[in-house]
Design an enzyme around this catalytic site. Structure first.
Site, PDB file in Angstrom:
ATOM      1  N   LYS A 111     -13.276   9.045  -1.216  1.00  0.00           N
ATOM      2  CA  LYS A 111     -13.053   8.097  -0.119  1.00  0.00           C
ATOM      3  C   LYS A 111     -14.325   7.360   0.278  1.00  0.00           C
ATOM      4  O   LYS A 111     -14.253   6.318   0.920  1.00  0.00           O
ATOM      5  CB  LYS A 111     -12.443   8.813   1.089  1.00  0.00           C
ATOM      6  CG  LYS A 111     -10.996   9.213   0.852  1.00  0.00           C
ATOM      7  CD  LYS A 111     -10.252   9.502   2.129  1.00  0.00           C
ATOM      8  CE  LYS A 111      -8.773   9.691   1.837  1.00  0.00           C
ATOM      9  NZ  LYS A 111      -7.993  10.040   3.003  1.00  0.00           N
ATOM     10  N   LYS A 192      -3.922   9.992  -7.897  1.00  0.00           N
ATOM     11  CA  LYS A 192      -2.767  10.495  -7.147  1.00  0.00           C
ATOM     12  C   LYS A 192      -2.122   9.372  -6.321  1.00  0.00           C
ATOM     13  O   LYS A 192      -2.805   8.426  -5.917  1.00  0.00           O
ATOM     14  CB  LYS A 192      -3.163  11.685  -6.273  1.00  0.00           C
ATOM     15  CG  LYS A 192      -3.847  11.331  -5.004  1.00  0.00           C
ATOM     16  CD  LYS A 192      -3.792  12.484  -4.003  1.00  0.00           C
ATOM     17  CE  LYS A 192      -4.407  12.014  -2.697  1.00  0.00           C
ATOM     18  NZ  LYS A 192      -3.832  12.538  -1.507  1.00  0.00           N
ATOM     19  N   LYS A 195      -0.814   6.974   0.289  1.00  0.00           N
ATOM     20  CA  LYS A 195      -0.239   5.990   1.219  1.00  0.00           C
ATOM     21  C   LYS A 195      -1.245   4.922   1.622  1.00  0.00           C
ATOM     22  O   LYS A 195      -0.854   3.857   2.076  1.00  0.00           O
ATOM     23  CB  LYS A 195       0.340   6.688   2.454  1.00  0.00           C
ATOM     24  CG  LYS A 195      -0.648   7.526   3.247  1.00  0.00           C
ATOM     25  CD  LYS A 195       0.020   8.093   4.487  1.00  0.00           C
ATOM     26  CE  LYS A 195      -0.078   9.593   4.601  1.00  0.00           C
ATOM     27  NZ  LYS A 195      -1.417  10.153   4.634  1.00  0.00           N
TER      28      LYS A 195
END
Ligand code: AQP
Length: 330
Positions: A111, A192, A195
């Protein structure tokens, strides 16, 4: 009764990955455990969130929990920010956590990569997750594969606290599904499904209308070749679609392989779209009923009240052991 704790971030529209990897198991586990299912809004703000969208998504995630089959009379459903003990215990947990441990977390690396500035909250995210779990002395934590490393750190921190201050925390166990623990992105079988991916075509949102689901599946990337066989190492993309098929239909991977032997990807994808639409239709119907009933506010209020009662006792026990003086009235 043993305890189960898990949470989902209101950081976007929930995906089929969140459902298969986590929520489906929440529903099963509530039969046997005392359950705490949180909308982890404090985790969501570790990356910037637009306030109106955070409010909307927080309520939407709670409503999806109920629509998926979580019974609020039996399980505690609430917002993490309504139980202040999480944030306070998180601070105490950061004092037991080393920088090196946090630097090794792959979610932080993923991230933060390519970003000019990264908030300190994203770095200490695993300490908050540890606090979430330990504040209820949870025995079991149903999560997808991506959260396994965070859970291992939680176990280490609980053990470290117990070693330093005396036996107190339960060491939690992960509960990771055998199939579907890592549903991959529709545009890249090596990443993966997430959202917060800016490409909405990379995920199936639980609230996507049927035609959107059909379009996304028809455009999903597939491996070269044309055989419908489950081989995650060599054919990650078709294997991912087969896992989704299995989880949404209840068929085993072997049954799906048998059914599509000798057939091309096109027919398989068409059927998969119908299987996903049929699996999500009842959930979407219940979701819209719950949202329009306005019942979520009361559900969240009573869930948080019950959670605070348990969390405040644990936090007091931690503070006593660490040597904090209790507040005295004059
Ligand atoms: N692709 C996935 N396959 C299986 N399980 C998954 N989970 C998430 N994605 C998959 C599981 O869903 C639970 C809730 O996850 P989260 O919202 O707290 O955070 P996350 O793991 O970071 O999920 P996302 O969708 O990727 O969110 P963003 O994009 O906001 O970071 C967890 O149990 C997780 O394992």
């Amino acid at each position: 009764m043993k305890k189960v704790l898990s949470g989902i971030q209101p950081s976007g529209s929930l995906t089929l990955g969140n459902y298969i990897g986590a929520m489906k198991n929440f529903v099963k586990l509530q039969e046997e455990y005392e359950c705490y299912f949180m909308v982890v809004d404090l985790h969501a703000v570790t990356v910037p969130q637009e306030p109106a969208s955070l409010r909307e998504q927080s309520e939407a995630v709670a409503a999806l929990f109920i629509a998926a089959g979580i019974d609020p009379a039996r399980s505690n459903v609430y917002l993490q920010s309504h139980v202040p003990q999480h944030a306070e215990l998180c601070w105490l947990m950061t004092t037991l956590t080393s920088m090196g441990e946090l630097e090794r977390m792959t979610q932080f690396k993923d991230k933060s990569s390519g970003k000019d500035t990264v908030g300190a909250g994203l770095f200490v995210y695993p300490a908050l997750m540890a606090a979430d779990i330990l504040v209820y002395n949870a025995d079991l934590v149903p999560v997808g594969e991506d959260q396994k490393q965070h859970l291992e750190l939680t176990r280490d921190l609980a053990g470290r606290f117990n070693h330093r201050y005396g036996e107190f925390f339960t060491i939690p166990e992960p509960y990771i599904p055998k199939v579907g623990a890592r549903i991959m992105s529709l545009d890249d079988g090596t990443k993966k499904m997430s959202k917060s991916n800016p490409n909405a075509g990379s995920y199936i949102a639980l609230l996507d209308p049927p035609d959107v689901i059909r379009k996304k599946i028809s455009r999903a990337t597939t491996d070269s070749g044309r055989e419908v066989v489950y081989d995650p190492a060599n054919k990650p993309e078709i294997s991912n679609l087969m896992s989704i098929y299995a989880e949404c239909s209840g068929l085993s991977l072997a049954e799906i392989t048998g059914r599509y032997e000798g057939q091309m990807y096109g027919g398989f994808k068409k059927d998969l779209a119908e299987v996903v639409v049929a699996a999500l239709e009842p959930l979407q119907e219940r979701y819209h009923e719950i949202r329009s009933s306005g019942a979520i506010t009361d559900i969240l209020a009573s869930g948080a009240e019950r959670a605070r009662a348990v969390a405040s006792v644990t936090l007091q026990g931690v503070k006593d052991r660490m040597g904090f003086l209790p507040p005295r009235s004059k």
